[in-house]
Structure formats: structure tokens, C-alpha cells
Design an enzyme around this catalytic site. Sequence first.
Site, PDB file in Angstrom:
ATOM      1  N   PHE A  90       1.552  -3.367   3.993  1.00 32.25           N
ATOM      2  CA  PHE A  90       1.945  -4.698   4.451  1.00 32.25           C
ATOM      3  C   PHE A  90       3.439  -4.886   4.182  1.00 32.25           C
ATOM      4  CE2 PHE A  90      -2.358  -7.142   3.943  1.00 32.25           C
ATOM      5  CZ  PHE A  90      -2.893  -6.405   4.990  1.00 32.25           C
ATOM      6  N   LYS A  94      -9.781   7.486   2.051  1.00 29.66           N
ATOM      7  CA  LYS A  94     -10.296   6.122   1.928  1.00 29.66           C
ATOM      8  C   LYS A  94     -11.745   6.001   2.398  1.00 29.66           C
ATOM      9  CE  LYS A  94      -5.766   3.871   2.346  1.00 29.66           C
ATOM     10  NZ  LYS A  94      -4.927   5.098   2.499  1.00 29.66           N
ATOM     11  N   HIS A 150      -9.806   1.498  -0.049  1.00 33.95           N
ATOM     12  CA  HIS A 150      -8.345   1.384  -0.039  1.00 33.95           C
ATOM     13  C   HIS A 150      -7.873   0.876  -1.398  1.00 33.95           C
ATOM     14  CE1 HIS A 150      -4.342   0.937   1.111  1.00 33.95           C
ATOM     15  NE2 HIS A 150      -4.445   0.223   2.225  1.00 33.95           N
ATOM     16  N   HIS A 208      -3.130   7.848   6.203  1.00 33.63           N
ATOM     17  CA  HIS A 208      -3.300   6.536   5.593  1.00 33.63           C
ATOM     18  C   HIS A 208      -4.696   6.019   5.924  1.00 33.63           C
ATOM     19  CE1 HIS A 208      -2.140   2.785   3.803  1.00 33.63           C
ATOM     20  NE2 HIS A 208      -2.318   2.106   4.932  1.00 33.63           N
ATOM     21  N   CYS A 239       0.804  -1.227   0.000  1.00 33.37           N
ATOM     22  CA  CYS A 239       0.000   0.000   0.000  1.00 33.37           C
ATOM     23  C   CYS A 239       0.836   1.276   0.000  1.00 33.37           C
ATOM     24  CB  CYS A 239      -0.941  -0.011   1.194  1.00 33.37           C
ATOM     25  SG  CYS A 239      -1.863  -1.554   1.347  1.00 33.37           S
ATOM     26  N   GLU A 243      -1.472   5.061  13.647  1.00 34.27           N
ATOM     27  CA  GLU A 243      -1.178   6.290  12.914  1.00 34.27           C
ATOM     28  C   GLU A 243      -1.471   7.518  13.766  1.00 34.27           C
ATOM     29  OE1 GLU A 243      -1.805   8.382   8.534  1.00 34.27           O
ATOM     30  OE2 GLU A 243      -3.159   6.754   9.134  1.00 34.27           O
TER      31      GLU A 243
END
Length: 413
Positions: free
Chosen positions: A400, A336, A341, A304, A164, A315
Site C-alpha cells: 500500500f 501467501k 499475507h 507477491h 507490505c 503482477e
Amino acid sequence: MSQRRVVVTGMGLVSPLGHAVDVFWEKYLAGESGIRPVKRFDVSAFSVRFGGECYDFDPGTHLDRRSRQRVDRFAQFAICAALDAFKNSGLEPGAGDPTRFGVITGSGIGGLQELEDQHTRLMNKGPDRVSAFTIPKLMVNAASGNISILVQAQGPNTAVATACASATHAMGDALSTIRSNLADVMITGGSEAALTPIGLASFATMKALSQRNDDPTSASRPFDRDRDGFVLGEGAGMFVFEEYEYARKRGAQIYAEVLGFGMSGDAYHITQPLEHGQGGARAMTLALQNARMSPDRIDYINAHGTGTPLGDVAESVAIRTVFQAHADKVSVSSTKSAIGHLLGASGGVELIATIQALRFGVVPPTLNLENPGEGCDLNYTPLTPRDRRIKTAISNSFGFGGHNASIIVGKVA
């Protein structure tokens, strides 16, 4: 010797909220959601049956029939968004020195649909019936390679795959390439088309996705106490980055300046962030150092913000760690919430939202944020946009593998 400045002169996207920057921005500010039931394939047997699908995407606006057959959906997204950005910049193929013009794109997964299609053909019809275009279609660098051919870019040409964080890493590489005097112009950004049967099923069985099949538009709930996972989306966000003097001399419209980039690795877990967001905090700190900027100069953070229980808290803690008392003065939001996402494309589309916020003096909203969750205590711009004069902003992408990337943009002084 002064550092070469880098500016944004072109933007293009493919998104669940439309395939033009102004359309996407208008719908986003109006509170529209691009998250809907999946239509591309039969999802009746799936535990999750919705996503951020690009319903009305038509590659025929940029690619002829033969070309469309030779590129996977993820590369179609990238090509269409890149050509729109290129046109938006006012550049022409072949203009200038082509060896000073490059392409760096990102994708977390690449041609997943092609892989599925050809595996089905292999199983049903045998090895001799597998397409000769399988590898050129599924490889992650298919996007950058095809774009470079179409715009005649003979300079640096690479592809990034960091889940991502892919788009933001690609943009950081493009920034460094121009600063290092290896190119004057770069097309960069990210694309993803993992909303396929295996993609949707895999994320669902990981328990990573929201389960709100009865109300898809409310499923993406970053920072909300009732968040239950992210929503899988698809699309692309692409840019033209240019050296400032090169852009100025040709009279280009400049949307923003790219001021800094930072990246880090968690070295902790393949899918989970560090509890206190130390990796994300390092990426933001390094981006600020790269921009030679103190934290109190940031007005807006495009988070994010995926809507996962662990990620949103990590975050939020990271932002407090970096910005300290200024954290309460910074506007934050998650794109998002409106489009889901987009994995390796998310950083590209989200940087477009960040630049639009700079240009128009408005903080885009975090949709569906009705009750902030425990540990989520920042100004997340819930539900509706807020007017604010924004001079500098940061966009975060965490992937990830423990990949963290942050990029800073600002108005041109």
C-alpha cells in the site's frame, strides 16, 4: 574496484506454519496450510473470522517475563526470529568490531496490539493509567532497537515502514549498507503482528480480505479465478547478511548470495496497483540491473501473489513485461497461499522460502490454485512442489502506498 559481495549466513522465522526454518519448509512442501480460525480474541461479531495466526508462538523461549512485558507481539516475533538467525549464523554477541555490525528491520504497522490495549486503558481507567512503556512498545523501530541491544550491534541501526514492502526494503538497505562498506554484518528482515481486533476489522471493512469463513484453508487463492482477497497473517522472517570475505574467513555456512535489489513507486493510488504493473516491473528491472544480470538468468520468482483480483493480474503482467519470452520458462509461486499475507513481514518469510528453493532444488507450490484467473497465464506451480535446478531467484514485495521492492538471490559461485 570490485563491489563487495553480500551473503546470507543465518535465517530465522516465526510463521503460521511453525517457528523454525526446517519445520516451515517441510510443512509448506507437504501442502499444509497455516490459515485457521482466529483464537487470540473473540471474532464472533467479525465478518472475517480466520487468518494466518501463530497459534503456538512462545516468546519465553528467548525472552524472560520482564522483557516480554516490555515489547509488543510484533517485536517479540522479530527478536525471536533474529536471535534464531544469529545463532544459526554461528556469530556470538560482542565478537568482532561491534561498530561494524548493524540492524535494519521492517514493519508496516508496528505495535498495533499495544496501541489497542492502551487506548482501552485510557478510555476505561483514565490518562494516568496508560503504561509508561506504550511508546517504546508500539514504535516501528522497537524491533531493531531491541535486537541491537541483545546482540550488541553498534553499527547502522534503522527501521523501515513501507507497508507490505517493509521487509524487502529493509533487506535492500542492509545489502547497500554492506556494499558501501559501512558494516560487515547486518541483521535484517521484517515482522508484523497486525492480526488484532482493529487490524482484522479494518482490512475486512476495506473489502480487502477473503470471506471464506466456512473453509479457511482454501481462502488464500493467489492467481485463481475464484480468489476473493488476501488472508491476514502474522510473523517474522529475519536474516544475517555478511560481507562474503568476512563470512568465508570465519568458516560460516553460506546459504545464498544477495545479488541485487530494486525499488520503485507507483505514484498512482494509496491501495491499488497500476493496472499493468508498471511499478512492479520497474522494481524487477532495477533489481536485475543492480545484479548486472539479464532476465533469462532467473529460474524462479517468489511472487507477491496476495490473492486480490487486481494485484495478481498486475503482477502477472509485470512479470511478462520484464521477462518477455522467458516468462514462460520461469517458475512462479506464492507463499501467501500457505500462510496468508504477513504484511511488513511477508518479504522476510518469503525470501526464506526462496533461499530454500535454491538450496534444495524444488519450487514450492501455490496452494488452492485450481483454475487460473483471467490475465493469470504464467507457470504458478499449482498445488504441489516441482523439482527444478534453481541458480538464481527473485522475490517481490508490493505495498500500500505504491511501494515496490524486488530482491535477487543466487547460489554462491
